[in-house]
Design an enzyme around this catalytic site. Structure first.
Site, mmCIF file in Angstrom:
data_model
loop_
_atom_site.group_PDB
_atom_site.id
_atom_site.type_symbol
_atom_site.label_atom_id
_atom_site.label_comp_id
_atom_site.label_asym_id
_atom_site.label_seq_id
_atom_site.Cartn_x
_atom_site.Cartn_y
_atom_site.Cartn_z
ATOM 1 N N HIS A 199 0.794 -1.230 0.000
ATOM 2 C CA HIS A 199 0.000 0.000 0.000
ATOM 3 C C HIS A 199 0.823 1.276 0.000
ATOM 4 O O HIS A 199 0.273 2.370 -0.027
ATOM 5 C CB HIS A 199 -0.980 0.037 1.179
ATOM 6 C CG HIS A 199 -0.326 0.337 2.502
ATOM 7 N ND1 HIS A 199 0.303 -0.615 3.239
ATOM 8 C CD2 HIS A 199 -0.191 1.490 3.201
ATOM 9 C CE1 HIS A 199 0.788 -0.069 4.339
ATOM 10 N NE2 HIS A 199 0.510 1.216 4.344
HETATM 11 C C1 UD1 Z 1 -2.520 5.720 5.446
HETATM 12 C C2 UD1 Z 1 -1.306 6.353 6.120
HETATM 13 C C3 UD1 Z 1 -0.162 5.347 6.147
HETATM 14 C C4 UD1 Z 1 -0.578 4.025 6.729
HETATM 15 C C5 UD1 Z 1 -1.832 3.509 6.036
HETATM 16 C C6 UD1 Z 1 -2.319 2.268 6.737
HETATM 17 C C7 UD1 Z 1 -0.872 8.771 5.802
HETATM 18 C C8 UD1 Z 1 -0.059 9.757 5.044
HETATM 19 N N1 UD1 Z 1 -0.820 7.510 5.352
HETATM 20 O O1 UD1 Z 1 -2.193 5.463 4.102
HETATM 21 O O2 UD1 Z 1 0.889 5.884 6.923
HETATM 22 O O3 UD1 Z 1 0.464 3.099 6.545
HETATM 23 O O4 UD1 Z 1 -2.849 4.512 6.112
HETATM 24 O O5 UD1 Z 1 -3.168 1.509 5.951
HETATM 25 O O6 UD1 Z 1 -1.536 9.123 6.745
HETATM 26 N N2 UD1 Z 1 -9.488 4.548 1.107
HETATM 27 C C9 UD1 Z 1 -10.718 3.934 1.043
HETATM 28 N N3 UD1 Z 1 -11.305 3.592 2.220
HETATM 29 C C10 UD1 Z 1 -10.767 3.821 3.436
HETATM 30 C C11 UD1 Z 1 -9.518 4.456 3.487
HETATM 31 C C12 UD1 Z 1 -8.901 4.806 2.301
HETATM 32 O O7 UD1 Z 1 -11.245 3.687 -0.034
HETATM 33 O O8 UD1 Z 1 -11.372 3.459 4.461
HETATM 34 C C13 UD1 Z 1 -8.814 4.878 -0.169
HETATM 35 C C14 UD1 Z 1 -9.149 6.287 -0.675
HETATM 36 O O9 UD1 Z 1 -9.207 6.221 -2.062
HETATM 37 C C15 UD1 Z 1 -7.932 7.079 -0.253
HETATM 38 C C16 UD1 Z 1 -6.807 6.049 -0.356
HETATM 39 O O10 UD1 Z 1 -7.401 4.828 0.025
HETATM 40 O O11 UD1 Z 1 -7.699 8.197 -1.066
HETATM 41 C C17 UD1 Z 1 -5.624 6.352 0.559
HETATM 42 O O12 UD1 Z 1 -6.062 6.539 1.908
HETATM 43 P P1 UD1 Z 1 -5.215 7.477 2.904
HETATM 44 O O13 UD1 Z 1 -5.810 7.427 4.243
HETATM 45 O O14 UD1 Z 1 -5.001 8.828 2.294
HETATM 46 O O15 UD1 Z 1 -3.779 6.838 2.885
HETATM 47 P P2 UD1 Z 1 -3.335 5.316 3.022
HETATM 48 O O16 UD1 Z 1 -2.662 4.915 1.772
HETATM 49 O O17 UD1 Z 1 -4.475 4.511 3.519
HETATM 50 N N1 UDP Z 2 -3.927 -5.905 8.630
HETATM 51 C C1 UDP Z 2 -5.196 -6.461 8.692
HETATM 52 N N2 UDP Z 2 -5.800 -6.846 7.531
HETATM 53 C C2 UDP Z 2 -5.204 -6.730 6.304
HETATM 54 C C3 UDP Z 2 -3.906 -6.163 6.267
HETATM 55 C C4 UDP Z 2 -3.298 -5.757 7.438
HETATM 56 O O1 UDP Z 2 -5.748 -6.627 9.784
HETATM 57 O O2 UDP Z 2 -5.812 -7.108 5.294
HETATM 58 C C5 UDP Z 2 -3.290 -5.439 9.890
HETATM 59 C C6 UDP Z 2 -1.938 -6.023 10.199
HETATM 60 O O3 UDP Z 2 -2.057 -7.215 10.945
HETATM 61 C C7 UDP Z 2 -1.289 -4.908 11.005
HETATM 62 C C8 UDP Z 2 -1.879 -3.638 10.412
HETATM 63 O O4 UDP Z 2 -3.067 -4.048 9.733
HETATM 64 O O5 UDP Z 2 -1.681 -4.981 12.371
HETATM 65 C C9 UDP Z 2 -0.921 -2.994 9.449
HETATM 66 O O6 UDP Z 2 -1.574 -1.942 8.808
HETATM 67 P P1 UDP Z 2 -1.093 -1.338 7.415
HETATM 68 O O7 UDP Z 2 -0.227 -2.307 6.698
HETATM 69 O O8 UDP Z 2 -2.306 -0.840 6.736
HETATM 70 O O9 UDP Z 2 -0.278 -0.031 7.860
HETATM 71 P P2 UDP Z 2 1.241 0.228 8.282
HETATM 72 O O10 UDP Z 2 1.571 -0.695 9.402
HETATM 73 O O11 UDP Z 2 2.095 0.045 7.070
HETATM 74 O O12 UDP Z 2 1.240 1.655 8.694
#
Ligand code: UD1
Ligand code: UDP
Length: 351
Positions: A199
Site C-alpha cells: 500500500h
Molecule cells: C494511510 C497512512 C499510512 C498508513 C496507512 C495504513 C498517511 C499519510 N498515510 O495510508 O501511513 O500506513 O494509512 O493503511 O496518513 N481509502 C478507502 N477507504 C478507506 C480508506 C482509504 O477507499 O477506508 C482509499 C481512498 O481512495 C484514499 C486512499 O485509500 O484516497 C488512501 O487513503 P489514505 O488514508 O489517504 O492513505 P493510506 O494509503 O491509507
Molecule cells: N492488517 C489487517 N488486515 C489486512 C492487512 C493488514 O488486519 O488485510 C493489519 C496487520 O495485521 C497490522 C496492520 O493491519 O496490524 C498494518 O496496517 P497497514 O499495513 O495498513 O499499515 P502500516 O503498518 O504500514 O502503517
C-alpha cells in the site's frame, strides 16, 4: 487518538493499560479510514469501545486530511483540556492531532517515537520527525528507534524505551486468531502459501512499479498459492488484470490476517506493522522497499529488505522458503509495552 488501520491495535493496548491504572480516557477517531473492513471490523474484533469523538476526516490530499483533522480536533482539545494527549504512529491524523495539542499548550505523548526510514519522500517520515519534535514524551518501540532519538539530541528525560505496543495486542489475540477457519475458507495449506500486502504510495501509485510487483507475484504463484488482501489505495490503482494464481481478496479483519501471517511460508509486504508482526511470529518476511523504519526486524528478527526488482524478489523468496531464518525477538517485544507506557505517563514523567 487514532484514525487508520495500523493504529487501532496500538490504542487498544494503550487505552486498556491506562484505564487499568485508573486514568479516564477519551477516545478520538479522526475518521481517516472509514470502510467497514478498514475500520469498524477492527473495533468489533478487538472489542474497542465506540470512539467518544469522531472527526469524519475521510480521504483527500495530505493538506486536506491534515487540515480537516486539525480544524475538528482543535475545539475538542479546547473543551476537554486533557492532562495528556496521546498520539500514536506516523500518519496524517497523528501529525494533525499532535500539532493542535502542542499549540494549545497541552502535554503530548508520542507512542511509537523514533523509527526512521531516512526516506524523506515517504509521507510518514515527515510525520515521524515532525511529531517527535513537538512531543513532550517520546515512547520508543525498539532499541534502534531509541538510538535515533538520542542521535537527534532529545533530552534524556523525554525518551523512554517501552517496546512495541501493537504487539501487545497481537500476543493477546493470537489464540483467537489461530482458531479462525480462514485457511480452509481460502483453501490454502498451513505453511504452504505466501501472504502479500502492498500500500505504500512509492509501490502502488505508479503503474510501472505496481505492474513489476504484480509480475513478481505472478512468478511466485507458479510455485505456491499467493494470498493478497488488497488495500483500497492499491485497489484503486490496479487497472491491469491480476496475475493468474494470485488470490486477491478484500482487506481482511485483524484476526484472519494474523492467522494468515502465522501460517504463511513467507510474507511479502511494504507495511510497517506487518514487518514487526512477522518478526514477532517468527515468520519469514520480505520487505518490498528500498529502506525500512524497522531495521530491528532485520537485525533481530525475520525480515529482509529486497527492494522491488522482480528477479531479486523471486530469488529471495525461494531462499527464505527453503531456509527460513530462526525466530527471534527484539528486546521488550514481550506483550508488556503498553504497561510501560502507562507507567511512564502516570508516574510523574507525564504528569
Ligand atoms: C494511510 C497512512 C499510512 C498508513 C496507512 C495504513 C498517511 C499519510 N498515510 O495510508 O501511513 O500506513 O494509512 O493503511 O496518513 N481509502 C478507502 N477507504 C478507506 C480508506 C482509504 O477507499 O477506508 C482509499 C481512498 O481512495 C484514499 C486512499 O485509500 O484516497 C488512501 O487513503 P489514505 O488514508 O489517504 O492513505 P493510506 O494509503 O491509507
Ligand atoms: N492488517 C489487517 N488486515 C489486512 C492487512 C493488514 O488486519 O488485510 C493489519 C496487520 O495485521 C497490522 C496492520 O493491519 O496490524 C498494518 O496496517 P497497514 O499495513 O495498513 O499499515 P502500516 O503498518 O504500514 O502503517
Amino acid at each position: 487518538m487514532a484514525g487508520t488501520r495500523p493504529n487501532y491495535m496500538k490504542i487498544k493496548a494503550v487505552m486498556e493499560a491506562l484505564e487499568q491504572r485508573g486514568a479516564e480516557c477519551v477516545l478520538v477517531h479522526t475518521g481517516q479510514h472509514y470502510d467497514y473492513a478498514m475500520n469498524e471490523l477492527f473495533f468489533k474484533e478487538l472489542r474497542i469501545r465506540r470512539p467518544d469523538q469522531h472527526l469524519g476526516v475521510g480521504s483527500g490530499t495530505h493538506a486536506e486530511q491534515t487540515g480537516r483533522a486539525m480544524l475538528a480536533f482543535d475545539p475538542i482539545v479546547a473543551e476537554l483540556r486533557p492532562d495528556i494527549v496521546v498520539v500514536d504512529g506516523d500518519d496524517n491524523s497523528t501529525l494533525a492531532c499532535a500539532l493542535v495539542a502542542t499549540k494549545a499548550g497541552q502535554f503530548v505523548a508520542h507512542v511509537e517515537a523514533g523509527p526512521r526510514s531516512g526516506d524523506w519522500s515517504m509521507p510518514e517520515e515527515v510525520n515521524r520527525v515532525a511529531v517527535d519534535s513537538i512531543s513532550d514524551v517520546l515512547l520508543a518501540p525498539s532499541e534502534d528507534a531509541f538510538a535515533n532519538l538520542r542521535a537527534e539530541g532529545y533530552r534524556q528525560d523525554k525518551m523512554h524505551l517501552v517496546g512495541n505496543v501493537s504487539l501487545d495486542t497481537l500476543l493477546a489475540n493470537l489464540d483467537r486468531a489461530r482458531a479462525r477457519p480462514v485457511l480452509d475458507s481460502l483453501g490454502v495449506p498451513r505453511g504452504g502459501f505466501a501472504l502479500v500486502t502492498l500500500h505504500r504510495p512509492s509501490n502502488v501509485d505508479s503503474h510501472d512499479t505496481l505492474g513489476g510487483l504484480l509480475r513478481a507475484l505472478a512468478e511466485l504463484a507458479q510455485e505456491l498459492p499467493v494470498v493478497f488482501p488488497v488495500h483500497p489505495r492499491t485497489r484503486a490503482k490496479m487497472v491491469q488484470d491480476l496475475p493468474h494464481g494470485v488470490l486477491a481478496v478484500d482487506p481482511l479483519g485483524y484476526l484472519d490476517f494474523v492467522a494468515l501471517q502465522d501460517a504463511a511460508a513467507v510474507v511479502l509486504t511494504d507495511s510497517g506493522g506487518v514487518q514487526a508482526e512477522t518478526t514477532m511470529l517468527g515468520v519469514p518476511c520480505l520487505t518490498l522497499r528500498e529502506n525500512t523504519e524497522w531495521p530491528v526486524t532485520i537485525t533481530k528478527g525475520t525480515n529482509q529488505l529486497v527492494g522491488r526488482d522482480p528477479l531479486r524478489i523471486m530469488a529471495a523468496a525461494r531462499k527464505l522458503i527453503e531456509c527460513p531464518p530462526p525466530p527471534r525477538r527484539p528486546a521488550l517485544w514481550d506483550g508488556r509495552a503498553s504497561q510501560r507506557v502507562a507507567e511512564v505517563l502516570l508516574s510523574g514523567h507525564g504528569l
